[in-house]
Design an enzyme around this catalytic site. Structure first.
Site, PDB file in Angstrom:
ATOM      1  N   PRO A 371      39.109  45.262  40.864  1.00  0.00           N
ATOM      2  CA  PRO A 371      38.937  45.748  42.246  1.00  0.00           C
ATOM      3  C   PRO A 371      37.495  45.626  42.708  1.00  0.00           C
ATOM      4  O   PRO A 371      36.554  45.757  41.926  1.00  0.00           O
ATOM      5  CB  PRO A 371      39.356  47.228  42.157  1.00  0.00           C
ATOM      6  N   GLY A 372      37.341  45.366  44.006  1.00  0.00           N
ATOM      7  CA  GLY A 372      36.020  45.398  44.620  1.00  0.00           C
ATOM      8  C   GLY A 372      35.210  44.134  44.514  1.00  0.00           C
ATOM      9  O   GLY A 372      34.017  44.138  44.836  1.00  0.00           O
ATOM     10  N   GLY A 374      36.005  41.314  46.176  1.00  0.00           N
ATOM     11  CA  GLY A 374      36.083  40.562  47.427  1.00  0.00           C
ATOM     12  C   GLY A 374      37.286  39.670  47.577  1.00  0.00           C
ATOM     13  O   GLY A 374      37.230  38.685  48.323  1.00  0.00           O
ATOM     14  N   LYS A 375      38.398  39.983  46.918  1.00  0.00           N
ATOM     15  CA  LYS A 375      39.581  39.110  46.995  1.00  0.00           C
ATOM     16  C   LYS A 375      40.169  39.105  48.410  1.00  0.00           C
ATOM     17  O   LYS A 375      40.448  38.050  48.979  1.00  0.00           O
ATOM     18  CB  LYS A 375      40.635  39.581  45.984  1.00  0.00           C
ATOM     19  N   THR A 376      40.370  40.300  48.984  1.00  0.00           N
ATOM     20  CA  THR A 376      40.980  40.384  50.307  1.00  0.00           C
ATOM     21  C   THR A 376      40.048  39.830  51.391  1.00  0.00           C
ATOM     22  O   THR A 376      40.461  39.065  52.267  1.00  0.00           O
ATOM     23  CB  THR A 376      41.350  41.843  50.624  1.00  0.00           C
ATOM     24  N   SER A 692      41.804  42.445  20.209  1.00  0.00           N
ATOM     25  CA  SER A 692      40.476  41.825  20.310  1.00  0.00           C
ATOM     26  C   SER A 692      39.374  42.622  19.620  1.00  0.00           C
ATOM     27  O   SER A 692      38.255  42.151  19.539  1.00  0.00           O
ATOM     28  CB  SER A 692      40.111  41.607  21.785  1.00  0.00           C
ATOM     29  N   LYS A 735      34.026  40.412  29.628  1.00  0.00           N
ATOM     30  CA  LYS A 735      33.385  40.992  28.446  1.00  0.00           C
ATOM     31  C   LYS A 735      31.911  40.604  28.362  1.00  0.00           C
ATOM     32  O   LYS A 735      31.060  41.431  28.004  1.00  0.00           O
ATOM     33  CB  LYS A 735      34.129  40.547  27.192  1.00  0.00           C
TER      34      LYS A 735
END
Length: 790
Positions: A371-372, A374-376, A692, A735
């Site tokens: 989230p956050g 900048g996808k949208t 992992s 990571k």
């Protein structure tokens, strides 16, 4: 047919039996059993079946006491859940069904009061005493009985109650039994039925039943009057329809104008002006001919008219012209978003091919990242760069397939799905269509929206997309679909296969500071009525803000902290401040309070047994500390920290590898039989899972056994095998960024993840040392300090 086992009916007059001092109590759920009644009960719970079996071996008498609560599905009724008054029931016959339940024929005999419950297991038992039902013969009682009988006969005639019920009431002589039988047919609430059972005076009982009977009659009569009114209303509408048809014929003979024809004429003009697909034009002409034959007063007229309006409002052949200047598009994308080179490159490639081939299908992209990041907003920027319309559909929590495909016109209030609705809103058949949060789709009895999206997001099929409401093929191939997701695991495989996945990793500290300076600060200044002359946040302050007050992959929290600083400065200006406020790192405490995040590496007391791993979460990467302690014991292994099954298996595999390769690792094999090991992953309230952490666990275990400390400046990730191989893992970019945020610049990664590192921007990799071990031995060589830690 299921076979049944029957217990022979015993011929006894229950009314002659004496009420015993102690009775087994059978709770009743949802109804009240009255004296004089008799009907079968279905018994399902084990305790109740045990009660019936024991009663059949005795005097066949049980207590039937109503429950105050609805049945919960569990056999957990307690004495406080039951009313104090019930009925003695006599068991006449028992039938055992193959399905496992008992069918018991019981008759109610006398009223009882539960004095004291003496047993609760395996079923309830109580001391009881009989409540006499005293009948006093006088004229008033006879008059009440006559009134109840007459009213009940009237109710039977008005409802679907069998005529035999009225005959039975007339045949009964006992006023208590008359009142109870009538009460049982009035659909009363349980509390009201129980009040009637508890009444002692026959005069008061008959009065109460007469009142409830009168209420029931009034309700039935009112319902019938309403039904007759509705019928008359329907007859009136039919008469109005025929009159309107006659009026229409008269107007036609007189040559007067018809309002219906005016409306149809307007629709024909719209059809002539509108560019429709051949199929849509054929369907709308047919529907318009049907509309002409329907009376405007008919509900079908509105349904048909709305359907025609939807067809004419859709952009069947209407498109916007793409801006295909690649240099200008690149400048626009760079102005709107910092970084994101991979996505910008993909968009410019699409524009380049679009410039060469005009009929190219729109791509199906999926922006996946925390989230956050900048996808949208990136979808909005792409639409603006390409000069296309932008529509967004939020998919989070959507569970109804009709949201995608619409409802069929047979349903009242039917509408097209959100795809068609959004295209109507856009007014273009080639918008940028953002499917937000595609990983949060659900499914239930209304269908699976993700399956409905399979056709929408397939370039080989979506040119014939058919909405249930329209039932006409609509070409979606020119639409540029962009989906967004935080994780890919929850997206069904067939749907994920139809999309081109573009990963957005979290931002580095430098990128966050650049984004804050270029975009976020100006946005928040405007939002708080400030200007650059009022507030300045230098770069070193932005670094402190990002490092000490936020810990995230995106920039949402960073923007919130900048907004908090702006609010503080606005408050100072409102109090009379006139000069420019330059916020330095030491001033952040005044606006945001104490520092919230400290460097994790500095908070650790380092020594043998402590290793730094790398983890990936849906909100970005993070470092993960693995702690191991040893103590005298018998070779046991304890795992704590709310670990998942896969992570526990990694720790077990790590210990097995160490024990099987003790000689190569210069470890005395006798240590394992005399030592207990405890592996702990801090932040125990947070669930952790995945393979992992295998490399970090091996290093932590070897470190505590050999006394060699793991290097504090090294972080590691990778899955291990019992043969000593280091296997690749996911989330490498996130990571790596997590390690950089923690100040670690030397990393141990599986050799097969080297290709993932090369996709990380070069400026991020600059100055970072990567080790790529093939085996666990190589990983230990890189990670452990030389010589024993005294």
């Amino acid at each position: 047919m299921a076979s049944e086992e029957k217990v022979k009916e015993k011929q006894v007059d229950p009314l002659t039996l004496q009420v015993p001092e102690i009775l087994s109590i059978l709770p009743l759920h949802g109804f009240v059993f009255y004296p004089g009644m008799g009907f079968p009960l279905q018994i399902g719970s084990d305790s109740s079946k045990k009660l019936i079996d024991d009663a059949l071996l005795g005097d066949r008498m049980i207590g039937l006491v109503p429950s105050r609560i609805e049945k919960s599905g569990k056999d957990d009724i307690t004495p406080k859940d039951l009313y104090g008054t019930g009925v003695v029931g006599y068991i006449h016959k028992l039938t055992k069904a193959e399905e496992g339940y008992y069918q018991v024929l019981v008759s109610g005999t006398k009223k009882i009061e539960t004095v004291e419950y003496i047993e609760t297991e395996p079923y309830l038992k109580a001391k009881v005493q009989e409540i006499p039902m005293v009948v006093v013969e006088d004229k008033k009682i006879e008059a009440l009985i006559l009134n109840v009988r007459n009213q009940f006969l009237k109710l039977v005639k008005l409802t679907q109650l069998p005529q035999e019920m009225a005959t039975t009431v007339n045949a009964l002589a006992d006023p208590f039994h008359i009142a109870f039988l009538v009460s049982s047919q009035l659909n009363l609430k349980i509390a009201d039925e129980q009040e009637i059972l508890e009444l002692l005076d026959v005069d008061e009982l008959l009065h109460r039943v007469a009142r409830e009977l009168t209420k029931r009659l009034e309700t039935v009569e009112m319902s019938q009057e309403l039904q007759e009114s509705i019928k008359k209303d329907m007859d009136g509408k039919q008469r109005e329809f025929f009159l309107r048809q006659q009026l229409k014929a008269i107007r036609k003979e007189l040559g007067e104008g018809d309002e219906d024809k005016v409306e149809v004429k307007e629709l024909r003009e719209r059809i002539a002006e509108k560019k429709l697909s051949p199929e849509a034009e054929k369907v709308v002409e047919k529907e318009l001919g049907r509309l002409e034959r329907i009376s405007p007063s008919s509900p079908e007229y509105t349904v048909s008219r709305n359907y025609i309006d939807w067809i004419l409002d859709l952009p069947w052949m209407d498109s916007t012209i793409d801006t295909l200047d690649l240099d200008l598009a690149e400048k626009d994308l760079d102005r709107d978003h910092y970084g994101l080179h991979k996505i910008k490159k993909r968009i410019l490639e699409f524009l380049a091919v679009r410039k060469l081939k005009d009929d190219m299908h729109g791509p199906i992209l999926c922006f996946a990242g925390p989230p956050g990041v900048g996808k949208t907003s990136l979808g909005q920027s792409i639409a603006r760069t390409m000069n296309r319309k932008f529509v967004r559909m939020a998919l989070g929590g959507m569970r109804d397939e009709a949201e995608i495909r619409g409802h069929r016109r047979t349903y009242i209030g039917a509408l097209p799905g959100r795809i068609i609705q959004s295209l109507k809103k856009a007014g273009s058949n080639n918008p940028v269509f953002l499917l937000d949060e595609v990983d949060k789709l659900g499914s239930d009895f209304r269908g699976d929206p993700s399956s409905a999206l399979l056709e929408v997001l397939d370039p080989e099929q979506n040119f014939t997309f058919t909405d249930h409401y329209l039932d006409i093929e609509f070409d979606l191939s020119r639409v540029m679909f962009i989906a967004t997701a935080n994780v890919l695991d929850t997206i069904p495989g067939p749907l994920r296969d139809r999309m081109e996945i573009v990963d957005l990793s979290g931002y580095t500290e430098q990128e966050k500071v650049a984004i804050a300076r270029r975009h976020l600060l100006g946005k928040q200044l405007e939002a708080h009525a400030l200007s650059e002359d009022d507030l300045d946040i230098p770069e070193e302050t932005m670094v402190a803000l990002s490092r000490s007050y936020t810990r995230e992959a995106g920039v949402r929290n960073l923007e919130r902290q900048i907004a908090a600083v702006c609010r503080g400065v606005a408050a100072e200006i409102a109090r009379g401040r006139t000069d420019k406020r330059v916020v330095m790192p030491d001033d952040l405490h005044d606006f945001l309070g104490p520092i919230r995040f400290f460097p994790e590496m500095k908070a650790r007391t380092w020594g043998p047994g402590l290793a730094t791993g790398l983890a990936w979460t849906p909100v970005g990467g993070q470092i993960l500390f693995i702690e191991t302690s040893s103590m005298k014991g018998r070779g046991g292994l304890t795992l704590t920290g709310k670990l998942g099954d896969v992570m526990k298996e990694s720790a077990t595999a790590a210990l097995t590898y160490i024990r099987s390769h003790a000689k190569e690792l210069n470890i005395d094999e006798d240590v394992f039989s005399a030592t207990d090991l405890h592996v702990h992953v801090p932040e125990g309230a947070i669930p952790k899972d995945g393979p992992s952490a295998g490399v970090a666990m091996v290093n932590s275990l070897v470190s505590v056994i050999t006394g060699k400390a793991v290097r504090q400046d090294v972080a590691m990730t990778g899955e291990i095998t019992l043969r000593g191989d280091v296997l690749p893992v996911g989330g490498i970019a996130e990571k790596v960024l997590a390690a950089l945020r923690a100040g670690i610049r030397e990393l141990i990664l599986p050799v097969l993840n080297e290709k993932d590192v090369l996709e990380i921007p070069e400026d991020v990799r600059e100055g970072v040392i990567f080790h790529y071990p093939h085996t666990i031995e190589e990983a230990l060589e890189f990670a452990l300090e030389k010589g024993a830690d005294k």
